[in-house]
Design an enzyme around this catalytic site. Structure first.
Site, PDB file in Angstrom:
ATOM      1  N   LYS A  22       0.839  -1.301   0.542  1.00 25.17           N
ATOM      2  CA  LYS A  22      -0.352  -0.223   0.353  1.00 25.17           C
ATOM      3  C   LYS A  22       0.798   1.445  -0.005  1.00 25.17           C
ATOM      4  O   LYS A  22       0.241   2.287  -0.307  1.00 25.17           O
ATOM      5  CB  LYS A  22      -0.911   0.107   0.957  1.00 25.17           C
ATOM      6  CG  LYS A  22      -2.188   1.287   1.315  1.00 25.17           C
ATOM      7  CD  LYS A  22      -2.717   0.651   1.832  1.00 25.17           C
ATOM      8  CE  LYS A  22      -2.560   0.781   3.677  1.00 25.17           C
ATOM      9  NZ  LYS A  22      -3.384   1.679   4.407  1.00 25.17           N
ATOM     10  N   ARG A  97     -11.745   4.366   9.251  1.00 27.79           N
ATOM     11  CA  ARG A  97     -11.474   2.966   9.658  1.00 27.79           C
ATOM     12  C   ARG A  97     -12.711   1.883  10.137  1.00 27.79           C
ATOM     13  O   ARG A  97     -12.602   0.574  10.689  1.00 27.79           O
ATOM     14  CB  ARG A  97     -10.701   2.804  10.799  1.00 27.79           C
ATOM     15  CG  ARG A  97      -9.219   3.239  10.740  1.00 27.79           C
ATOM     16  CD  ARG A  97      -8.176   2.730  11.793  1.00 27.79           C
ATOM     17  NE  ARG A  97      -7.011   3.356  11.996  1.00 27.79           N
ATOM     18  CZ  ARG A  97      -5.864   2.118  11.324  1.00 27.79           C
ATOM     19  NH1 ARG A  97      -6.392   1.800  10.878  1.00 27.79           N
ATOM     20  NH2 ARG A  97      -4.884   3.265  10.699  1.00 27.79           N
ATOM     21  N   ARG A 136      10.711 -15.649   6.122  1.00 26.99           N
ATOM     22  CA  ARG A 136      11.564 -14.425   6.208  1.00 26.99           C
ATOM     23  C   ARG A 136      12.709 -14.608   6.833  1.00 26.99           C
ATOM     24  O   ARG A 136      12.612 -14.973   8.590  1.00 26.99           O
ATOM     25  CB  ARG A 136      11.320 -13.457   6.437  1.00 26.99           C
ATOM     26  CG  ARG A 136       9.646 -12.435   4.917  1.00 26.99           C
ATOM     27  CD  ARG A 136      10.080 -11.054   4.679  1.00 26.99           C
ATOM     28  NE  ARG A 136       9.264 -10.473   5.991  1.00 26.99           N
ATOM     29  CZ  ARG A 136       8.952  -9.856   6.036  1.00 26.99           C
ATOM     30  NH1 ARG A 136       7.959  -9.282   5.213  1.00 26.99           N
ATOM     31  NH2 ARG A 136       7.688  -9.129   6.820  1.00 26.99           N
ATOM     32  N   ARG A 169      15.683 -14.247  12.954  1.00 30.26           N
ATOM     33  CA  ARG A 169      14.569 -13.837  12.292  1.00 30.26           C
ATOM     34  C   ARG A 169      13.994 -13.124  13.220  1.00 30.26           C
ATOM     35  O   ARG A 169      14.065 -13.235  14.601  1.00 30.26           O
ATOM     36  CB  ARG A 169      13.528 -15.693  12.020  1.00 30.26           C
ATOM     37  CG  ARG A 169      14.149 -16.224  10.624  1.00 30.26           C
ATOM     38  CD  ARG A 169      13.676 -17.887  11.603  1.00 30.26           C
ATOM     39  NE  ARG A 169      14.763 -18.513  10.801  1.00 30.26           N
ATOM     40  CZ  ARG A 169      14.405 -18.956   8.975  1.00 30.26           C
ATOM     41  NH1 ARG A 169      12.310 -18.714   9.198  1.00 30.26           N
ATOM     42  NH2 ARG A 169      14.575 -20.256   9.161  1.00 30.26           N
ATOM     43  N   ARG A 181      -2.600 -10.923  11.653  1.00 23.47           N
ATOM     44  CA  ARG A 181      -2.738  -9.703  11.577  1.00 23.47           C
ATOM     45  C   ARG A 181      -3.938  -9.885  10.208  1.00 23.47           C
ATOM     46  O   ARG A 181      -4.346  -8.493  10.042  1.00 23.47           O
ATOM     47  CB  ARG A 181      -1.349  -9.229  10.942  1.00 23.47           C
ATOM     48  CG  ARG A 181      -0.101  -8.526  11.623  1.00 23.47           C
ATOM     49  CD  ARG A 181       1.096  -7.813  11.053  1.00 23.47           C
ATOM     50  NE  ARG A 181       1.884  -8.901  10.044  1.00 23.47           N
ATOM     51  CZ  ARG A 181       2.712  -8.912  11.058  1.00 23.47           C
ATOM     52  NH1 ARG A 181       3.481  -9.124  12.174  1.00 23.47           N
ATOM     53  NH2 ARG A 181       3.277 -10.056  10.234  1.00 23.47           N
TER      54      ARG A 181
END
Ligand SMILES: [Zn+2]
Length: 227
Positions: A22, A97, A136, A169, A181
């Protein structure tokens, strides 16, 4: 007919979960179309610093440890949108929101004889997003980024860039936190999606495409809705 002269600045709302790109896309839209991205946090800070009536009201609430009301946020947004640099339009980030805030924003815009130009939802594949985040890791020495599935060091256990052998990590880069999330994002955003779909201004973009492809798609949408 001189349509250009009466065209109101576009009001775009960009929706997308963490990791959907975004921020990157909003910056590209700013550069390409002269739009201005307005985040609620930046708006509040600027209004407080400028000492506008709404800014002073926000400051008093924040100093008392309270949450700034929708009414104050809208007043600050209204002031900001009246500034001369807002010609092409704005990209709202972090507001609205809730469906209540969306309705309040509609009310504010209606006073100026307009509405939200488009609410653009960056759509992601949740499973793919979780896989991206969960794998990741980075070199502890130089910070080079790696991924269990998509980008392992050429020589196992050794950083391609600096030869370091220690990796780390982030504790929150796990499948569970990524899933949580995304779930929180969907729960918060679903009423907004419904609101803007109901108004006929919802646009969706497949955010799993490349950055360039998503930018191109967004550009087409902005061109179309601003016409
Ligand atoms: Zn390294």
């Amino acid at each position: 007919m001189d349509a250009q002269a009466t065209t109101k600045p576009a009001v775009l709302i960009l929706l997308g979960p963490p990791g959907a790109g975004k921020g990157t896309q909003a910056r590209m839209l700013e550069q390409r179309f002269g739009l201005i991205q307005l985040s609620t946090g930046d708006l509040l800070r600027a209004a407080v610093a400028a000492g506008t009536p709404a800014g002073l009201a926000a400051k008093a609430v924040m100093e008392a440890g309270g949450l700034v009301s929708d009414e104050i946020v809208l007043a600050i947004l209204k002031d900001r949108m009246a500034q001369p640099d807002v010609k092409a339009g704005v990209i709202l980030d972090g507001f609205p929101r809730t469906a209540g805030q969306a309705a309040a924003l509609d009310g504010l815009l209606a006073e100026a004889g307009q509405g939200v130009t488009a609410a653009i939802s960056l759509e992601v594949d949740d499973a793919a997003m979780i896989a991206r985040v969960a794998g990741r890791f980075t070199c502890a020495d130089c910070g080079e980024g790696y991924h269990d599935e998509f980008k392992l060091p050429v020589e196992a256990g050794t950083c391609d860039k600096c030869g370091g052998t220690a990796f780390k990590r982030r504790a929150d880069d796990t499948a569970e936190t990524a899933r949580a999330r995304l779930e929180a994002y969907h729960a918060q955003t679903a009423p907004l999606i419904a609101h803007y779909r109901g108004l006929g201004v919802l646009e969706t973009v497949d955010a799993m495409d490349s950055i360039a492809a998503v930018a191109s798609e967004l550009g087409s949408i902005v061109t179309r809705v601003s016409a």
